[in-house]
Design a protein around this motif. Sequence first.
Motif, short mmCIF file in Angstrom:
data_model
loop_
_atom_site.label_atom_id
_atom_site.label_comp_id
_atom_site.label_asym_id
_atom_site.label_seq_id
_atom_site.Cartn_x
_atom_site.Cartn_y
_atom_site.Cartn_z
N ASN A 124 1.02 -1.06 0.02
CA ASN A 124 0.08 -0.03 -0.04
C ASN A 124 0.76 1.38 0.06
N GLY A 125 0.44 2.10 -0.74
CA GLY A 125 1.05 3.46 -1.15
C GLY A 125 2.20 3.44 -2.25
N GLN A 126 2.44 2.25 -2.74
CA GLN A 126 3.65 2.20 -3.64
C GLN A 126 3.11 2.54 -5.13
N ASP A 127 3.74 3.23 -5.87
CA ASP A 127 3.31 3.35 -7.20
C ASP A 127 4.53 3.33 -8.28
N LEU A 128 4.30 3.52 -9.44
CA LEU A 128 5.48 3.42 -10.55
C LEU A 128 5.30 4.55 -11.62
N ASP A 129 5.94 5.60 -11.57
CA ASP A 129 5.78 6.67 -12.60
C ASP A 129 5.96 5.70 -14.13
N PRO A 130 5.26 6.45 -14.99
CA PRO A 130 5.42 6.04 -16.39
C PRO A 130 6.97 6.14 -16.82
N HIS A 198 4.73 2.27 -19.68
CA HIS A 198 4.05 1.88 -18.67
C HIS A 198 4.46 2.14 -17.19
N GLY A 199 3.45 1.78 -16.38
CA GLY A 199 3.51 2.20 -14.77
C GLY A 199 2.38 1.66 -14.29
N PHE A 200 2.28 2.20 -12.90
CA PHE A 200 0.92 2.12 -12.11
C PHE A 200 0.73 3.12 -11.13
N SER A 201 -0.64 3.39 -11.00
CA SER A 201 -0.96 4.59 -10.02
C SER A 201 -0.69 4.04 -8.31
N ARG A 202 -0.77 4.86 -7.63
CA ARG A 202 -0.39 4.48 -6.20
C ARG A 202 -1.36 3.62 -5.58
#
Length: 315
Positions: A124-130, A198-202
Motif C-alpha cells: 500500500n502506498g507504492q506507485d510506479l511513474d510512467p 508503462h507504470g501504475f498509479s499509487r
Amino acid sequence: MSQANPDQLINPQVRAQVAVLAKRFQQRDPFRHLVIDDFLDAGFAKRLLDGFPSFESGNARNEAGDLGQKSTVERVQQLGAPWLELDELVKSQSFLDFIGQLTGIESLLYDPWYFGGGTHENRNGQDLDPHVDFNRHPVEEWHRRLNLIVYLNHEWHDEWGGSLELHSDPRADDNRVSLVTPLFNRAVIFETTESSWHGFSRIDLPEQYRNLSRRSVALYFYSRDRPADELAATHSTIYVDRALPQHFIEGRTLDAADVQELRVLLKRRDQHNQRLYRDISQLTAQLEQAQRALSGGSIGRLQHLARRVYARLRR
C-alpha cells in the motif's frame, strides 16, 4: 533437474491459440502487447504463489536508497522448487520459440541474471511513474525486446490503484491509457521500445484489505540485434513524472488527501532530479579521471608540446 516442458507448465489452451494471439499482439494499442488469462498451468501458478518470498527477504530499497514499499528478488533460482521449475521453463528453447511465435520476435535470449526482473511485491502506498525500460542488457549488451509479467493476486480492483497502465505517450496532452488489472495467473507480454511507456498509479487499499500486496513475477527477454527503426542510444530506465491529477483545478479547496498527494508528487520529482544530478556528477568525475590519465601519458605530453609549438607560431 530435467528441462521443464512448456506443454506441462503453460496452459495448453493458451498454446492452442498461438495464431490468434500472435495476430492480436501486432495491434498497436497503444503499443504491441498481449493480455493472456490463465497463462500458466493452474497448479503451477499456485505453487509459485505458495513459494513467493517474504517482503523482508527481498530488496526493499528504492532508487534513492530509502526503504520503500517495493521488494524484489532477482535470483529466483534460490527460492525453492517451483521457482527452479520456472527458471528451467523460461530458459528452454521450446519456451523461447513459443514466445517468439506469439510476438514475431525471433532468436530471443533468456537472462540468467534476471536483471530488474524476478519477483516484485508492492505494498500500500507504492506507485510506479510512467517509464520506458533500459534498452540494453548491462552485462551482455543484448537488446531488450520483451517484458513478460505474470500476476499472482487472487483479488484486485482497478479502484485500488496498482493496475498496469500502458501509455501512448505520458508527455502528451492526448495520452491514451489502457489498464490491465493484475489478477491471478494473468500474463502481460509487451514489447520494449522507446515508446512502450508503462507504470501504475499509487496503491490505495481499503482498510480491510491493507494486508494484501501486489505480487508478480517479471521476465525480460533479449536479442543480439533488432530492427534498424527501433535502434536507440544505450540508456537506463527513463521516467516521466506524473502530471497533476485532473481534479486539481482553479478554485478547488485542498483537503488533507490532496496535500499528501502533492507532497508525494513533489518528493518523487525531487528524487528523480537528484538521481540525474548524481549520474551527471559521476560521469563528470569519470571524464576528469580519463583526462588526467591521458595528460599523464605519452599522448598527453605530445598534446602539451603541440600546444606550446602552436602558441609560439601564433606570436
